[in-house]
Scaffold this motif. Structure first.
Motif, PDB file in Angstrom:
ATOM      1  N   SER A 124       8.930 -11.438   5.005  1.00 27.00           N
ATOM      2  CA  SER A 124       8.595 -12.728   5.610  1.00 27.00           C
ATOM      3  C   SER A 124       7.687 -13.544   4.708  1.00 27.00           C
ATOM      4  O   SER A 124       7.907 -14.747   4.496  1.00 27.00           O
TER       5      SER A 124
ATOM      6  N   ILE B 236       7.928 -20.290  16.697  1.00 23.89           N
ATOM      7  CA  ILE B 236       7.754 -18.909  16.243  1.00 23.89           C
ATOM      8  C   ILE B 236       8.049 -17.932  17.374  1.00 23.89           C
ATOM      9  O   ILE B 236       8.754 -16.931  17.188  1.00 23.89           O
TER      10      ILE B 236
ATOM     11  N   LYS C 260      11.740 -17.490  17.995  1.00 19.53           N
ATOM     12  CA  LYS C 260      12.477 -16.801  16.932  1.00 19.53           C
ATOM     13  C   LYS C 260      12.102 -15.325  16.801  1.00 19.53           C
ATOM     14  O   LYS C 260      12.756 -14.585  16.066  1.00 19.53           O
ATOM     15  N   THR C 261      11.056 -14.896  17.495  1.00 20.08           N
ATOM     16  CA  THR C 261      10.623 -13.495  17.420  1.00 20.08           C
ATOM     17  C   THR C 261      10.778 -12.794  18.769  1.00 20.08           C
ATOM     18  O   THR C 261      10.069 -11.832  19.056  1.00 20.08           O
TER      19      THR C 261
ATOM     20  N   ALA D 274      10.035 -16.683  10.245  1.00 22.20           N
ATOM     21  CA  ALA D 274       9.934 -15.750  11.363  1.00 22.20           C
ATOM     22  C   ALA D 274      11.060 -14.734  11.256  1.00 22.20           C
ATOM     23  O   ALA D 274      12.184 -15.073  10.870  1.00 22.20           O
TER      24      ALA D 274
ATOM     25  N   HIS E 237      12.730 -11.080  13.242  1.00 15.94           N
ATOM     26  CA  HIS E 237      12.716 -10.142  14.372  1.00 15.94           C
ATOM     27  C   HIS E 237      13.857  -9.147  14.189  1.00 15.94           C
ATOM     28  O   HIS E 237      14.967  -9.540  13.821  1.00 15.94           O
TER      29      HIS E 237
ATOM     30  N   ALA F 269       5.792 -13.157  11.414  1.00  9.12           N
ATOM     31  CA  ALA F 269       5.902 -14.564  11.049  1.00  9.12           C
ATOM     32  C   ALA F 269       4.860 -14.878   9.996  1.00  9.12           C
ATOM     33  O   ALA F 269       3.788 -14.255   9.937  1.00  9.12           O
TER      34      ALA F 269
END
Length: 416
Positions: A72, A174, A177-178, A200, A202, A368
């Motif tokens: 990241s 964020i 997206k996670t 971000a 995951h 992130a």
């Protein structure tokens, strides 16, 4: 418990990405393998070398555990480098370990390797997303906009950074997206803020060989010679096919997910000298551990754990690695970001937040990275401020500083 170094290796090798178990256990699981281009392999090495550099710097702190996503951070800074040229661009390329790669090859490798990782396992559940937020009213360089869109699939949007809701806009992006894991990451937006570059990531994966919940019991975990703590230890019922090797006092194993295309790499120092191993570890040695590991039937026990770790600012760490000029008010900083900016620009903060949970079913992790760019002087133009709270006031003479009158207003509606 610096013995949690294995967490680093499942990240730096690109070895851990999520995978969901099939409702049809007998369904074939075939990874989408293709030959990597030469510059993609260089990107893998660059990201891994950067990960090891960063780990050595971060582990010097007092915290016994450490967790972060070098992928990241590498992605966010790779986007950021495109706002620069000349010697400053070269500084990014060197710190990010791109070696002799050109800027174009580095960008192409970032794009194609990300696409490969996202699509390699049909059972993977993973997301990698980038975004760029710039001050409303400014004109973004169209070349920069096109570059980050083409190579990093970055969402680009203007933002009213004077608004109290500015940080919430970025934080909500964020969080979305996670999978809702990383929340309220950005604490404030300073008046000088001009751009945020955000990555971000995951991933969620089921073990290929899941640990029965009924087998999990409290057992000792050795933190050093003669020292131990009680942890929830997971155990398999029978032997599982796990790549394993022992070289001297070092044990290396790979716990597979899904098809086995992704795994959690684990490196253990049997004589409690992990810090010494880490300080001398090279990418060649790590690759040697991987290549020398052979499939063995292992009845594995492994600790169950969950942790979140936030790095409020990686500025000093990155400066130690050689990324110095971008954090200074250098006139050539970010010369490729905007069409016209009065005043210099510099990196202000690089914030990183990461979470991991390892249980009987598998692993979920998210991270992130926020790169904050500021101008060295507050942009010209009016700002809005409302005095709407109790206040103290003075009537004073400027030259002497003498206070002639002084008062407090807590309720302006009340007359005297």
């Amino acid at each position: 418990m610096k013995r949690l170094l294995y967490v680093l290796f499942f990240i730096i090798g690109g070895m851990l990405f999520g995978c969901e178990s099939s409702n049809e256990p007998d369904a074939p699981l075939t990874p989408n393998i293709r030959t990597l281009q030469a510059y993609e392999r260089e990107m893998v090495d660059a990201s891994s070398l950067f990960a090891m550099d960063l780990f050595r710097q971060l582990q010097q702190g007092d915290d016994p555990n450490l967790f972060f996503s070098p992928y990241s951070i590498h992605q966010a800074l790779s986007m950021t480098m495109n706002g620069n040229r000349g010697d400053i661009l070269r500084e990014y390329l060197e710190v990010l370990r791109f070696g002799n790669m050109s800027q174009e090859d580095a960008n192409s490798a970032a794009k194609e390797l990300t696409e490969f990782l996202l699509g390699v396992d049909p059972k993977v559940k993973m997301a990698i997303a980038n975004s760029i937020w710039y001050r409303e009213g400014m004109q973004l360089n169209p070349v920069f906009r096109q570059t980050v869109a083409d190579y990093y699939a970055a969402e680009v949007a203007s933002l009213n950074m004077a608004s109290p809701q500015a940080k919430d806009v970025i934080n909500h992006w964020i969080e979305s997206k996670t999978n809702g894991i990383i929340k309220d990451m950005l604490d404030y937006v300073p008046a000088q803020a001009i751009m945020y570059l955000v990555n971000a990531i995951h991933f969620k994966g089921d073990w290929k060989y899941q640990f029965p919940v009924s087998n999990t019991v409290k057992q000792p975990f050795q933190t050093g010679p003669g020292r131990q703590v009680e942890v929830d230890m997971m155990s398999l019922d029978t032997g599982a096919d796990i790549r394993f090797s022992q070289q001297g006092d070092i044990t290396y194993l790979e716990i597979p997910y899904s098809t086995g295309q992704y795994s959690m790499g684990v490196l253990v120092s049997e004589n409690f000298e992990l810090d010494k191993v880490v300080s001398a570890l090279t990418l060649e040695q790590l690759n040697g551990f991987r290549s020398n590991a052979a499939m063995r039937s292992i009845q594995l026990s492994f600790p169950k754990f969950k942790m979140r770790q936030k790095q409020d600012d990686l500025k000093e760490v990155l400066i130690e690695l050689g990324l110095e000029t971008p954090f200074l008010p250098h006139p050539e900083n970010f010369s490729e970001l905007f069409e016209q900016v009065s005043g210099g620009m510099e990196l202000s903060r690089v914030i990183h937040d990461a979470f991991i949970e390892v249980d009987e079913k598998g692993t979920e992790a998210a991270a992130a990275t926020i790169v904050e760019v500021v101008v060295t002087s507050v942009p010209s133009g009016p700002i809005s401020y409302r005095v709407d709270k109790p206040f103290l006031f003075f009537i004073q003479e400027a030259h002497s500083g003498a206070i002639l009158f002084m008062g407090k207003i807590s309720n302006p509606s009340l007359g005297g």
